[in-house]
Scaffold this motif. Structure first.
Motif, short mmCIF file in Angstrom:
data_model
loop_
_atom_site.label_atom_id
_atom_site.label_comp_id
_atom_site.label_asym_id
_atom_site.label_seq_id
_atom_site.Cartn_x
_atom_site.Cartn_y
_atom_site.Cartn_z
N VAL A 114 0.62 11.29 3.39
CA VAL A 114 0.71 9.90 3.72
C VAL A 114 0.20 9.45 5.04
O VAL A 114 -0.03 8.47 5.29
CB VAL A 114 2.01 9.03 3.47
N ASP A 115 0.35 10.34 6.05
CA ASP A 115 -0.02 10.29 7.36
C ASP A 115 -1.45 9.72 7.58
O ASP A 115 -1.80 8.56 8.51
CB ASP A 115 -0.11 11.44 8.20
N LYS A 116 -2.28 9.90 6.88
CA LYS A 116 -3.71 9.32 6.88
C LYS A 116 -3.78 7.91 6.37
O LYS A 116 -4.49 7.07 7.06
CB LYS A 116 -4.59 10.30 5.81
N LEU A 117 -2.95 7.51 5.40
CA LEU A 117 -2.87 6.03 4.81
C LEU A 117 -2.39 5.49 6.00
O LEU A 117 -2.60 4.02 6.34
CB LEU A 117 -2.10 5.92 3.42
N ALA A 127 5.61 3.27 10.73
CA ALA A 127 6.16 4.43 10.59
C ALA A 127 6.89 4.79 9.48
O ALA A 127 7.59 3.56 8.99
CB ALA A 127 6.96 4.64 12.10
N VAL A 128 7.01 5.86 8.95
CA VAL A 128 7.73 5.95 7.58
C VAL A 128 8.72 7.21 7.79
O VAL A 128 8.33 8.23 8.45
CB VAL A 128 6.72 6.35 6.43
N ILE A 162 8.34 10.94 8.85
CA ILE A 162 7.37 11.55 7.92
C ILE A 162 5.93 11.26 8.43
O ILE A 162 5.00 12.10 8.42
CB ILE A 162 7.48 10.79 6.49
N ALA A 163 5.73 10.14 8.95
CA ALA A 163 4.41 9.55 9.49
C ALA A 163 4.65 8.56 10.35
O ALA A 163 5.68 7.79 10.35
CB ALA A 163 3.45 9.30 8.47
N ASP A 164 3.87 8.47 11.73
CA ASP A 164 3.98 7.59 12.59
C ASP A 164 2.83 7.42 13.29
O ASP A 164 2.29 8.18 14.03
CB ASP A 164 5.25 7.88 13.51
N GLN A 216 0.83 -1.04 0.06
CA GLN A 216 -0.05 -0.02 -0.03
C GLN A 216 0.89 1.27 0.03
O GLN A 216 0.55 2.06 -0.78
CB GLN A 216 -1.12 -0.15 1.29
N LEU A 217 1.97 1.24 0.77
CA LEU A 217 2.90 2.36 0.66
C LEU A 217 3.59 2.64 -0.44
O LEU A 217 3.77 3.74 -0.95
CB LEU A 217 3.76 2.57 2.06
#
Length: 629
Positions: free
Chosen positions: A70-73, A86-87, A95-97, A56-57
């Protein structure tokens, strides 16, 4: 839609309560995560879950030029699959966690589960077309580590932007669907049943019935390469997007330049609108060849896909409300809820108080004599309706004040002329200039009659304005009333050389005040005679009609006089208004007749209208209900 202030304040209170409930639910959810995580781990294959997250990512990276959004995904995947996701960028910045809460999160695992780099691997969507790819190396290693994840890398020879739905705009998708339908219709028309298959956001696939069957069942297949010579097949059926062509052209151009500089033999192949580069000798994938094609792909894709990022996977962190970190988060959540509530109530209170302050200022200006004071109004709630009511009230006060001043001026003007005439004749008679004979007395009586008529009209208007205009309703025959009005005004009509007739439709019973209706009709007939030239005719009629679902009668006065210009029609029933400004009080009446007629009609719950064409005449129509009430 009208929004009540009470409802809005109730909604604000509920919103604050809802925020507190949500915050409580978040804290409670974090406190039970560990138990839920154990159940998820027992029922889901960890490798399959991690593979879906990576897929998905990678798909997101292939479809977006940056990781923004991408935080929502990430949170959706974490909630759905029960994993911490986490990315991070190459420099380690997060970037997102999914575990980040109010700016704080547990430390990341020491080893990333995978590196997401769709420029080298092709991504979940981009690597799906193996028919146009020559795979150089593919290596997947599954290792148990601190993160419990996997490491996956892949290298592919260009072109790899061959997925038929990659980069398609909405317009291109619509064109592909339309073209697929045309091709399917063509095959069906030629006796080969065809259908369109589409899964998710992929481009529609045309499937035609195969000449072979499997166990007696019909087999559907895609048109093969031989179908390109068929008239039904369209080269654009599976054409790549404009974006894919741009990337492919740039990739091939860069690869060709690199290979030419290295003196490496190659060949360029075309497939479904895209180009691929292969060694001249089959299977001769030297390191330099792979390096040229790989770098060309990376450079061509860089503006269109997200940059490389590291993926960290792990169990969702437990949350203890009574730990140091838990108490800090609880306090921060409570402060956030209170801050939001304070801000919402502050701005809502300002919005409510502002129009009230404006109303107060406008009221004070009205008290000081400024009848032009108004307040700006917006919205549809109670405060807005109060503002509209104030503006309507101020408008009414200003209009009535203007009318009062105009009426006083008009009355003074109308009274001045006959009084001046009477005084002039009397002074002249006293001085002996004019003898006090029968002729002078007759003239004085005419002037006195004009004054009496004017005062009577003013009294009727004053009673109507005060709502004290008395009526004595009784059942009367309107046809009889019309005959009486015609008989009373026929001498004046004969004197003016005008034919006055009645057009009746039999008995017309109605509950009215007979004298007031004769007065209203008389005013209209007098005006009609006055504005009709010699040789003309005036017709007074009555006929039954319905208006607004109520039975009633139309009383009409029609003439073939000069008519009334359209710009005068809206003002005909104003006091002292004359359409013909050349007419004086002596030749044109007091200017109050039509205003009185309008009041008398409305007092009977009726209404009056006028239609006129300049040069052909006018028609005044009074509608009266058949019964009172």
């Amino acid at each position: 839609m009208r929004r009540s202030v009470l409802v809005r304040f109730l909604g604000l209170s509920l919103a604050v309560a809802l925020g507190a409930v949500i915050a409580t639910a978040v804290i409670a959810t974090y406190s039970t995560t560990e138990k839920l995580q154990g159940e998820i781990d027992a029922n889901t294959g960890q490798l399959q879950v991690d593979g879906e997250i990576y897929s998905q990512l990678s798909k997101y990276a292939a479809d977006h030029p940056t990781w923004s959004g991408v935080d929502k995904l990430v949170h959706e995947l974490a909630d759905k699959l029960g994993r911490r996701v986490a990315v991070t960028a190459d420099d380690g910045s997060v970037i997102a966690d999914s575990a980040r809460m109010l700016g704080a999160a547990p430390e990341l695992p020491s080893v990333p589960a995978a590196t997401i780099d769709v420029r080298n691997s092709g991504g979940a969507k981009l690597a799906g077309v193996s028919s146009v790819m020559n795979v150089y190396t593919a290596r997947k290693t599954v290792a148990a580590g601190a993160a419990g994840g996997f490491v996956a890398t892949a290298n592919a020879i260009p072109p790899f932007v061959g997925a038929p739905d990659w980069g398609l705009t909405e317009e291109e998708q619509r064109n592909q669907a339309k073209l697929a339908q045309q091709v399917a219709d063509c095959y069906t028309a030629k006796g080969r049943p065809a259908s369109i298959a589409q899964t998710g956001g992929a481009v529609p696939q045309v499937m035609i019935e195969s000449s072979q069957s499997l166990a007696g069942a019909r087999v559907m297949e895609k048109p093969g390469a031989a179908a390109k010579d068929d008239t039904c097949y369209s080269p654009g059926l599976y054409a790549p997007s404009a974006k894919a062509k741009i990337v492919n052209d740039d990739e091939v151009r860069r690869a060709v330049a690199c290979l030419d500089a290295a003196s490496i033999d190659y060949q360029v192949n075309d497939f479904e609108g895209l180009k691929s580069i292969e060694p001249k000798a089959k299977g001769d994938f030297t390191d330099k060849f792979v390096d040229c094609t790989t770098q060309a792909r990376v450079q061509a894709l860089t503006p269109y896909v997200a940059p490389p990022a590291k993926l960290y996977l792990g169990a969702k962190s437990t949350f203890n409300v009574f730990s140091g970190e838990g108490l800090l988060r609880t306090a921060a959540t409570a402060l956030g809820v209170l801050l939001i509530a304070a801000l919402v109530m502050f701005f809502a209170g300002r919005r409510l108080v502002r129009p009230i302050v404006a109303l107060t200022g406008a009221t004070q200006r009205m008290r000081n004599g400024d009848h032009a004071a108004r307040v700006p109004v917006s919205g549809k709630d109670e405060v807005a309706r109060l503002g509209h009511a104030f503006n309507d009230m101020a408008e009414s006060i200003q209009r009535h004040d203007f009318q009062r001043k105009a009426m006083v001026s008009d009355v003074a003007h109308e009274l001045r002329t006959p009084l001046a005439n009477i005084k002039g004749y009397l002074v002249a008679s006293e001085d002996g200039v004019v003898p006090l004979d029968q002729s002078l007395v007759t003239s004085l009586l005419e002037e006195t009659g004009l004054l009496e008529h004017l005062v009577a009209d003013l009294q009727d208007l004053a009673l109507a304005d005060a709502g004290m205009l008395r009526l004595h309703p009784a059942e009367r025959d309107l046809s009889e009333l019309v005959q009486q009005v015609v008989s009373a005004h026929r001498p004046a009509a004969d004197t003016a050389g005008v034919t006055l007739t009645a057009a009746l439709a039999g008995s017309s019973p109605a509950v009215v005040d007979g004298s007031r209706i004769r007065q209203a009709l008389g005013n209209l007939v007098s005006n009609a005679i006055r504005y009709t030239p010699t040789g003309g005719h005036v017709v007074v009629g009555v006929r039954p009609v319905e208006s607004g679902g109520r039975a009633g009668y139309n009383l009409t006065v029609t003439d073939n006089g000069a008519g009334i210009a359209p710009e005068h029609l809206p003002h005909l029933f104003d006091r002292f208004y004359r359409a013909d400004v050349s007419r004086t009080r002596t030749t044109g009446g007091s200017g109050l007749g039509l205003a009185i007629t309008k009041h008398l009609t409305e007092a009977h719950q009726g209404h009056i209208t006028v239609t006129s064409n300049p040069g052909t005449g006018s028609t005044f129509t009074i509608w009266l209900p058949a019964t009172s009430g």
